[in-house]
Design a protein around this motif. Structure first.
Motif, PDB file in Angstrom:
ATOM      1  N   ALA A 242      -0.999   2.384  -3.183  1.00 12.64           N
ATOM      2  CA  ALA A 242      -1.429   1.125  -2.575  1.00 12.64           C
ATOM      3  C   ALA A 242      -2.592   0.503  -3.366  1.00 12.64           C
ATOM      4  CB  ALA A 242      -1.834   1.355  -1.124  1.00 12.64           C
ATOM      5  N   VAL A 243      -3.523   1.345  -3.825  1.00 10.90           N
ATOM      6  CA  VAL A 243      -4.654   0.848  -4.610  1.00 10.90           C
ATOM      7  C   VAL A 243      -4.162   0.260  -5.927  1.00 10.90           C
ATOM      8  CG1 VAL A 243      -6.732   1.522  -5.875  1.00 10.90           C
ATOM      9  CG2 VAL A 243      -6.320   2.437  -3.586  1.00 10.90           C
ATOM     10  N   VAL A 244      -3.271   0.990  -6.604  1.00  8.80           N
ATOM     11  CA  VAL A 244      -2.742   0.528  -7.886  1.00  8.80           C
ATOM     12  C   VAL A 244      -1.973  -0.784  -7.715  1.00  8.80           C
ATOM     13  CG1 VAL A 244      -1.086   1.064  -9.717  1.00  8.80           C
ATOM     14  CG2 VAL A 244      -2.653   2.830  -8.899  1.00  8.80           C
ATOM     15  N   THR A 245      -1.233  -0.891  -6.650  1.00  9.79           N
ATOM     16  CA  THR A 245      -0.425  -2.089  -6.404  1.00  9.79           C
ATOM     17  C   THR A 245      -1.302  -3.268  -5.983  1.00  9.79           C
ATOM     18  OG1 THR A 245       1.410  -0.689  -5.694  1.00  9.79           O
ATOM     19  CG2 THR A 245       1.538  -3.012  -5.123  1.00  9.79           C
ATOM     20  N   LEU A 246      -2.280  -3.010  -5.105  1.00 12.47           N
ATOM     21  CA  LEU A 246      -3.140  -4.080  -4.605  1.00 12.47           C
ATOM     22  C   LEU A 246      -3.994  -4.669  -5.724  1.00 12.47           C
ATOM     23  CD1 LEU A 246      -3.882  -5.498  -1.904  1.00 12.47           C
ATOM     24  CD2 LEU A 246      -5.803  -3.905  -1.733  1.00 12.47           C
ATOM     25  N   THR A 247      -4.380  -3.845  -6.669  1.00 15.37           N
ATOM     26  CA  THR A 247      -5.193  -4.323  -7.794  1.00 15.37           C
ATOM     27  C   THR A 247      -4.341  -4.911  -8.913  1.00 15.37           C
ATOM     28  OG1 THR A 247      -5.201  -2.073  -8.713  1.00 15.37           O
ATOM     29  CG2 THR A 247      -7.070  -2.708  -7.356  1.00 15.37           C
ATOM     30  N   THR A 248      -3.044  -4.991  -8.692  1.00 13.60           N
ATOM     31  CA  THR A 248      -2.054  -5.572  -9.616  1.00 13.60           C
ATOM     32  C   THR A 248      -1.992  -4.827 -10.950  1.00 13.60           C
ATOM     33  OG1 THR A 248      -3.518  -7.198 -10.653  1.00 13.60           O
ATOM     34  CG2 THR A 248      -2.481  -7.844  -8.587  1.00 13.60           C
TER      35      THR A 248
ATOM     36  N   LEU B 145       7.420  -4.583   1.575  1.00 13.95           N
ATOM     37  CA  LEU B 145       6.002  -4.328   1.803  1.00 13.95           C
ATOM     38  C   LEU B 145       5.242  -4.354   0.474  1.00 13.95           C
ATOM     39  CD1 LEU B 145       3.673  -3.568   3.676  1.00 13.95           C
ATOM     40  CD2 LEU B 145       4.320  -1.156   3.419  1.00 13.95           C
ATOM     41  N   ALA B 146       5.836  -3.793  -0.578  1.00 15.95           N
ATOM     42  CA  ALA B 146       5.206  -3.786  -1.891  1.00 15.95           C
ATOM     43  C   ALA B 146       5.006  -5.211  -2.406  1.00 15.95           C
ATOM     44  CB  ALA B 146       6.045  -2.983  -2.879  1.00 15.95           C
ATOM     45  N   THR B 147       5.973  -6.069  -2.164  1.00 15.40           N
ATOM     46  CA  THR B 147       5.865  -7.470  -2.585  1.00 15.40           C
ATOM     47  C   THR B 147       4.696  -8.155  -1.890  1.00 15.40           C
ATOM     48  OG1 THR B 147       8.251  -7.583  -2.952  1.00 15.40           O
ATOM     49  CG2 THR B 147       7.075  -9.669  -2.714  1.00 15.40           C
ATOM     50  N   LEU B 148       4.581  -7.914  -0.589  1.00 17.58           N
ATOM     51  CA  LEU B 148       3.474  -8.507   0.165  1.00 17.58           C
ATOM     52  C   LEU B 148       2.125  -8.001  -0.333  1.00 17.58           C
ATOM     53  CD1 LEU B 148       4.960  -8.334   3.788  1.00 17.58           C
ATOM     54  CD2 LEU B 148       4.743 -10.351   2.320  1.00 17.58           C
ATOM     55  N   ILE B 149       2.055  -6.709  -0.676  1.00 18.37           N
ATOM     56  CA  ILE B 149       0.802  -6.132  -1.169  1.00 18.37           C
ATOM     57  C   ILE B 149       0.420  -6.749  -2.505  1.00 18.37           C
ATOM     58  CG2 ILE B 149      -0.296  -4.015  -1.997  1.00 18.37           C
ATOM     59  CD1 ILE B 149       1.370  -2.472   0.035  1.00 18.37           C
ATOM     60  N   MET B 150       1.404  -6.939  -3.384  1.00 13.20           N
ATOM     61  CA  MET B 150       1.122  -7.525  -4.694  1.00 13.20           C
ATOM     62  C   MET B 150       0.630  -8.960  -4.570  1.00 13.20           C
ATOM     63  SD  MET B 150       4.088  -6.001  -7.196  1.00 13.20           S
ATOM     64  CE  MET B 150       5.412  -5.784  -6.001  1.00 13.20           C
ATOM     65  N   ILE B 151       1.255  -9.730  -3.683  1.00  5.44           N
ATOM     66  CA  ILE B 151       0.809 -11.109  -3.460  1.00  5.44           C
ATOM     67  C   ILE B 151      -0.587 -11.120  -2.860  1.00  5.44           C
ATOM     68  CG2 ILE B 151       1.243 -13.219  -2.142  1.00  5.44           C
ATOM     69  CD1 ILE B 151       4.229 -12.597  -2.368  1.00  5.44           C
ATOM     70  N   LEU B 152      -0.836 -10.194  -1.929  1.00 10.18           N
ATOM     71  CA  LEU B 152      -2.153 -10.079  -1.309  1.00 10.18           C
ATOM     72  C   LEU B 152      -3.217  -9.729  -2.354  1.00 10.18           C
ATOM     73  CD1 LEU B 152      -3.770 -10.036   1.362  1.00 10.18           C
ATOM     74  CD2 LEU B 152      -3.195  -7.612   1.569  1.00 10.18           C
TER      75      LEU B 152
END
Length: 273
Positions: free
Chosen positions: A193-199, A215-222
């Motif tokens: 989640a950290v790696v994905t959220l920080t793009t 969910l991963a798509t939403l996290i990346m956009i977030l």
């Protein structure tokens, strides 16, 4: 005041001018020599990490490392001697950096590889702004530091919110994907989640289910929206800061820098400049 005390004060003042100031020929010569020594010492540490160079010139690099460490140790002691409040200098930013730049070599006697931390010496190159009379840069640095201090509470709250977010999102992904798709534990899912959220997106773990990919798509956009938040916080604080030009003088009592052009007393310790 006795003649002996007067001579001591005169000696300390002259040495302070050389070590801490860059207004005189000898002061600038000292600082330029110091900067060159820092560059050479950091280069030696980097070269030592290259296997074939260490195999061929390991002993020479070892001698160079200790030479610069002894040199910087003597310089650090001299800095403590010429200021009237040595503890103020010792706990200042540059005082701590100066100390940390010599400690790793001594630690290497007990811990193998500790000398690699000598690259901390590169922080000492920040003195180049004072050496070459770039007072404008010092003023900007002071403004940035003030803005960071003013916004630290907001940044802490922001980081706390992000931490809670990645814990929840990581746990959700663990429940959705499970160990069969690489999400073998909640801590590992939080790491994803950290790696994905920080793009950053290392790609070592990836969701396979439709719900997990959504969910991963939403996290990346977030993540793109979150990146702008700390920048906006600091920028808002900087916009409220008034630019005050500063000089390159160093306080003879605590070695503090960044004083106003017309300052007669140190803003840190109150000593006369």
């Amino acid at each position: 005041m006795t003649e002996e005390n007067t001579q001591t004060q005169s000696w300390r003042y002259k040495l302070h001018e050389i070590i801490f100031e860059a207004d005189t020929f000898w002061g600038k010569a000292f600082d330029v020599t110091l900067l060159v020594a820092i560059l050479l010492s950091v280069l030696a540490v980097m070269l030592e990490s290259v296997a074939h160079i260490k195999a061929e010139h390991g002993e020479l690099l070892y001698v160079i490392e200790w030479f610069f460490t002894i040199l910087f140790t003597l310089e650090y002691i001299a800095r403590l001697l010429v200021v009237t409040k040595p503890w103020k200098y010792a706990f200042s930013f540059f005082g701590l950096i100066d100390l940390l730049s010599i400690v790793p070599t001594f630690l290497s006697l007990f811990f193998v590889g500790a000398q690699s931390l000598l690259v901390i010496r590169s922080f000492r190159l920040l003195r180049v702004f004072r050496v070459f009379k770039l007072g404008r840069f010092m003023g900007e640095a002071t403004q940035l530091t003030t803005a960071l201090k003013a916004s630290r509470a907001k940044i802490i709250v922001f980081i706390g919110g992000v931490f809670a977010m990645v814990v929840v999102l990581g746990t959700m992904m663990y429940m959705i994907e499970g160990g069969k798709n690489g999400f073998t534990s909640i801590p590992k899912s939080i790491y994803w989640a950290v790696v994905t959220l920080t793009t950053v997106g290392y790609g070592d773990i990836a969701p396979h289910t439709t719900l997990g990919q959504t969910l991963a798509t939403l996290i990346m956009i977030l993540g793109y929206g979150i990146i702008a938040v700390p920048t906006g916080i600091v920028s808002a604080e900087m916009s409220q800061q008034k630019h005050h030009p500063v000089n390159t003088q160093s306080c003879p009592h605590c070695s503090a820098e960044g004083h106003d052009i017309d300052a007669a007393y140190c803003k840190k310790c109150g000593g006369r400049l």
